[in-house]
Design a protein around this motif. Structure first.
Motif: not given
Length: 227
Positions: A78-82, A40-48, A115-116
């Motif tokens: 990579g980062a997941s951009y909608t 997720p580009p807008h929050r901390d990395d997931p816990g799992a 993004r975009d």
């Protein structure tokens, strides 16, 4: 009409699942795709890990014909951009199929920082689910987009491939993945907040610092790194 509901699902819980079923019925579609993000580009990395979250999501929807998992963001890496996800879907669906993405008001409040983001309404409709206690600032870009592109009925989404925004209120279960992770890390049981099969698998994989011992799946009492 093709509908996607994205998120980290860290872990998936009854709030996610009930919302997905409500959406499928309200939008009048035969199926809805859950799209777990990779990074997720807008929050901390997931816990799992992505693989763990995917496995839990598959377990959660097993036997529910109207829900499916779309793995494209995990496969892409990579980062997941909608916007990128919607372009991939549009290339598959063609230009005329209505495509709908679902987002809560809490996430939509920062839409103009995505993004975009300007390209997104040209690729899909947006359904904005009201979150209790979350209001969009009237002078902000997201509220302006709703004023400019807002529609009042699901029927309008079926009439065009993209470009409309439908604010929607649905019955929501007040459950958060953050709260579930915190419960597990503190040694408290999250049972009945998420499917039993998901909880059993969390314990088996020792996710979020859960152990396999005990009826409640007691956790190792260490602080969470990722909330």
């Amino acid at each position: 009409m093709h509908v996607i509901y994205g998120g980290t699902f860290d872990p998936v819980h009854h709030g996610h699942l009930r919302l997905a079923v409500e959406l499928k019925e309200r939008l009048g579609v035969a199926a809805l795709s859950l799209v777990p993000c990779h990074i997720p580009p807008h929050r901390d990395d997931p816990g799992a890990t992505s693989d763990d979250r995917l496995a839990l999501l598959r377990l959660a929807i097993d036997g529910e014909d109207g829900l499916a998992v779309d793995e494209r963001e995990l496969r892409r890496g990579g980062a997941s951009y909608t916007a990128e996800t919607l372009r991939q879907l549009r290339a598959t669906l063609g230009d005329e199929e209505p495509l709908v993405m679902v987002v809560g008001t809490d996430a939509f409040a920062g839409f103009d920082r995505w993004r975009d983001w300007q390209a997104i309404p040209e690729l899909a409709h947006i359904v904005v689910i009201a979150r209790p206690g979350v209001e969009l600032p009237p002078e902000g870009v997201p509220a302006g987009l709703i004023r400019a592109r807002g529609c009042r009925s699901v029927a309008e989404l079926h009439q065009a491939p993209c470009g409309r925004i439908l604010p929607l209120e649905l019955p929501l279960l007040d459950i958060s993945a953050t709260g579930i992770r915190e419960r597990i890390a503190a040694g408290r049981s999250p049972r009945y907040l998420l499917p039993d099969r998901v909880w059993q698998e969390i314990r088996a994989r020792r996710l979020y610092r859960a152990s396999q011992g005990g009826e409640g799946g007691k956790a190792v009492k260490q602080p969470l790194i990722n909330s």
